[in-house]
Enzyme design. Structure first.
Site, short mmCIF file in Angstrom:
data_model
loop_
_atom_site.label_atom_id
_atom_site.label_comp_id
_atom_site.label_asym_id
_atom_site.label_seq_id
_atom_site.Cartn_x
_atom_site.Cartn_y
_atom_site.Cartn_z
N GLN A 124 -31.67 34.17 -64.18
CA GLN A 124 -32.83 34.76 -64.87
C GLN A 124 -34.01 33.79 -65.02
O GLN A 124 -35.16 34.17 -64.82
CB GLN A 124 -32.42 35.23 -66.26
CG GLN A 124 -32.61 36.71 -66.42
CD GLN A 124 -31.91 37.27 -67.65
OE1 GLN A 124 -31.26 36.53 -68.40
NE2 GLN A 124 -32.06 38.55 -67.86
N ASP A 127 -36.08 33.64 -61.86
CA ASP A 127 -36.33 34.94 -61.24
C ASP A 127 -37.84 35.17 -61.09
O ASP A 127 -38.52 35.64 -62.00
CB ASP A 127 -35.70 36.02 -62.13
CG ASP A 127 -35.82 37.41 -61.54
OD1 ASP A 127 -36.63 37.61 -60.62
OD2 ASP A 127 -35.10 38.30 -62.01
N SER A 130 -39.23 38.82 -61.40
CA SER A 130 -39.44 39.27 -62.78
C SER A 130 -40.65 38.61 -63.40
O SER A 130 -41.48 39.28 -64.03
CB SER A 130 -38.21 38.97 -63.65
OG SER A 130 -37.15 39.78 -63.24
N TYR A 230 -31.02 47.28 -58.32
CA TYR A 230 -32.14 47.81 -57.53
C TYR A 230 -31.92 49.28 -57.21
O TYR A 230 -30.78 49.74 -57.08
CB TYR A 230 -32.28 47.05 -56.21
CG TYR A 230 -32.80 45.66 -56.38
CD1 TYR A 230 -34.11 45.44 -56.75
CD2 TYR A 230 -31.97 44.57 -56.18
CE1 TYR A 230 -34.59 44.15 -56.90
CE2 TYR A 230 -32.44 43.28 -56.33
CZ TYR A 230 -33.75 43.08 -56.69
OH TYR A 230 -34.22 41.81 -56.85
P1 NAD Z 1 -38.38 46.95 -58.32
O1 NAD Z 1 -39.68 46.23 -58.40
O2 NAD Z 1 -37.52 46.74 -57.13
O3 NAD Z 1 -38.66 48.53 -58.44
C1 NAD Z 1 -39.42 49.05 -59.50
C2 NAD Z 1 -38.79 50.29 -60.04
O4 NAD Z 1 -39.00 51.39 -59.15
C3 NAD Z 1 -37.28 50.21 -60.25
O5 NAD Z 1 -37.00 50.42 -61.62
C4 NAD Z 1 -36.75 51.34 -59.36
O6 NAD Z 1 -35.60 51.96 -59.92
C5 NAD Z 1 -37.93 52.27 -59.33
N1 NAD Z 1 -37.91 53.31 -58.29
C6 NAD Z 1 -37.51 53.24 -57.00
N2 NAD Z 1 -37.64 54.45 -56.40
C7 NAD Z 1 -38.16 55.31 -57.32
C8 NAD Z 1 -38.54 56.69 -57.31
N3 NAD Z 1 -38.39 57.46 -56.23
N4 NAD Z 1 -39.03 57.22 -58.46
C9 NAD Z 1 -39.16 56.46 -59.58
N5 NAD Z 1 -38.84 55.17 -59.64
C10 NAD Z 1 -38.34 54.59 -58.54
O7 NAD Z 1 -37.55 46.68 -59.63
P2 NAD Z 1 -37.48 45.38 -60.52
O8 NAD Z 1 -38.57 45.39 -61.50
O9 NAD Z 1 -37.35 44.19 -59.64
O10 NAD Z 1 -36.13 45.61 -61.33
C11 NAD Z 1 -34.96 46.08 -60.70
C12 NAD Z 1 -33.81 46.04 -61.68
O11 NAD Z 1 -33.32 44.73 -61.85
C13 NAD Z 1 -34.10 46.54 -63.06
O12 NAD Z 1 -32.97 47.24 -63.50
C14 NAD Z 1 -34.22 45.32 -63.87
O13 NAD Z 1 -33.98 45.56 -65.24
C15 NAD Z 1 -33.15 44.50 -63.24
N6 NAD Z 1 -33.32 43.09 -63.50
C16 NAD Z 1 -32.22 42.36 -63.88
C17 NAD Z 1 -32.34 41.01 -64.13
C18 NAD Z 1 -31.17 40.19 -64.56
O14 NAD Z 1 -30.17 40.74 -64.92
N7 NAD Z 1 -31.27 38.90 -64.49
C19 NAD Z 1 -33.56 40.38 -63.96
C20 NAD Z 1 -34.65 41.15 -63.57
C21 NAD Z 1 -34.51 42.50 -63.33
#
Ligand code: NAD
Length: 371
Positions: A124, A127, A130, A230
């Site tokens: 994290q 990252d 993020s 994802y």
């Molecule tokens: P991302 O930038 O890849 O995508 C943005 C969002 O678009 C995602 O929430 C995805 O579900 C959504 N999406 C895709 N297709 C869609 C559609 N057809 N309609 C509506 N929404 C749609 O995502 P991100 O911001 O990189 O985050 C991905 C995941 O990783 C999240 O669950 C986030 O909470 C998680 N995350 C975990 C950690 C950790 O555990 N260390 C750190 C960062 C993020």
């Protein structure tokens, strides 16, 4: 170790991979930090600030000639020409760009793309997706508020009442959540949609309404769970129902912010031309997916255009518009990653039994390492 910090030369790139704060920490760990003159200027860090932190000012050849080069974006062909085989490189190197990785391999670099780090608790603090998406979500709302010729909050004045802006956020990952929080602080009324079911609670806890599109088959439910946090492409049946629900909200919206991405694939189309036509004149769409083809086919990457009376913002590097804080978070991500390859008690190493190092390693000894 000799660490080089070049001035970023990609168009519109204002960030820098090392700030005076992290330069000081690297120096304290016994490294020599060479910062190219002007590298931090666009991010509000002067050469003098780096010098005060103990770093030395150098030119491009000096920065790229170091043993370890810390960058924001992948080096250009000219910059690669300044790097010796065996140099280590850390940056946002675009893991899905095979050609780009091929050039890094051909240059003999040991390179690490921080975007490839797993989304785990241990990773994290490094990252970059993020840290940068968080800033992009904030800035998207700032730009929308600037382009929108009305107010975000409801205002009751002696001259009459102004209605709160209706904001629709499509895609609620890190950027979408920050966009909700920022628009909420400005007083907007917000609705949001995502494919992942876990998002509903987060949306509601920020005071926004979740656009519910229930799953009707086991296949839809399974796709919605995604992989590794994802999203995966959803079955057309679900996307059709989502489109109907989204279309109703978009027609009512003053501002639409789209952030939906599926790693390594073109962004899904969520706001069609028909939906844009249905919006009120003066409405604003900010498409954060513009670099991946856009969530709206009318957005133009890198440009702001007006179509059907709606302003469409296709800015491709929002974090670069908040250069100082984006750099400060990015530089801390980089510093944290370096702990894995530059341990206190030894020289540079590539511990392949470390899942973060193994995931981020892109090229080594002339080969692309990424599966
Ligand atoms: P991302 O930038 O890849 O995508 C943005 C969002 O678009 C995602 O929430 C995805 O579900 C959504 N999406 C895709 N297709 C869609 C559609 N057809 N309609 C509506 N929404 C749609 O995502 P991100 O911001 O990189 O985050 C991905 C995941 O990783 C999240 O669950 C986030 O909470 C998680 N995350 C975990 C950690 C950790 O555990 N260390 C750190 C960062 C993020």
């Amino acid at each position: 170790m000799l660490i080089g910090v070049p001035l970023e030369t990609a168009a519109g790139e204002t960030r820098v991979a090392v700030t005076p704060e992290t330069a000081k920490k690297l120096q304290a760990q016994g490294h020599r930090v060479l910062v190219q003159a002007g590298a931090g200027v666009a991010a509000s860090a002067t050469d003098e600030a780096y010098q005060a932190a103990g770093a030395e000012t150098t030119d491009a050849a000096g920065a790229f000639g170091a043993e370890l080069v810390l960058k924001v974006r992948s080096p250009s062909a000219d910059e690669l020409g300044l790097m010796k085989p065996g140099t280590a490189l850390v940056g946002m190197l675009n893991p899905f760009d095979r050609e780009g990785l091929g050039r890094l391999a051909a240059a003999g670099l040991t390179s690490f793309a921080l975007e490839a780090a797993p989304r785990t608790t241990r990773a994290q603090s490094m990252d970059v997706l993020s840290s940068q998406a968080n800033i992009a979500g904030y800035k998207a709302v700032m730009i929308a508020a600037d382009k929108y010729q009305r107010l975000f909050p409801m205002l009751m004045t002696a001259a009459g009442t102004i209605k709160a802006a209706r904001v629709v956020i499509l895609g609620v990952g890190v950027a979408g959540l920050q966009a909700i929080a920022t628009a909420k602080r400005l007083g907007a009324v917000i609705e949001a949609s995502d494919v992942r079911p876990s998002v509903k609670e987060q949306v509601e806890s920020l005071g926004a309404k979740f656009i519910d599109v229930p799953y009707e088959t086991a296949e839809e439910k399974e796709a919605a769970e995604g992989v590794g946090g994802y999203a995966r492409p959803m079955p057309p049946s679900w996307l059709e129902r989502q489109k109907v629900e989204v279309a109703k909200r978009v027609a009512q919206a003053d501002v639409v912010i789209t952030t939906a991405l599926i790693p390594g694939r073109p962004a899904p189309v969520l706001v069609t031309e028909e939906m844009v036509r249905s919006m009120k004149p003066g409405s604003v769409v900010v498409d954060l997916a513009a670099p991946a083809g856009g969530n709206c086919p009318l957005t133009e990457a890198g440009r702001t255009v007006v179509k059907h009376g709606v302003t469409l913002v296709g800015e491709t590097n929002l974090p670069a518009l908040v250069a100082a804080d984006a750099s400060s978070l990015y530089a801390r991500n980089v510093l944290d990653f370096l702990k894995l390859v530059l341990p206190k008690d030894g020289g540079f190493q590539v511990p392949m039994d470390d899942d973060i190092v193994a995931a981020c390693l892109m090229t080594q000894a002339g080969e692309i390492k990424r599966a």
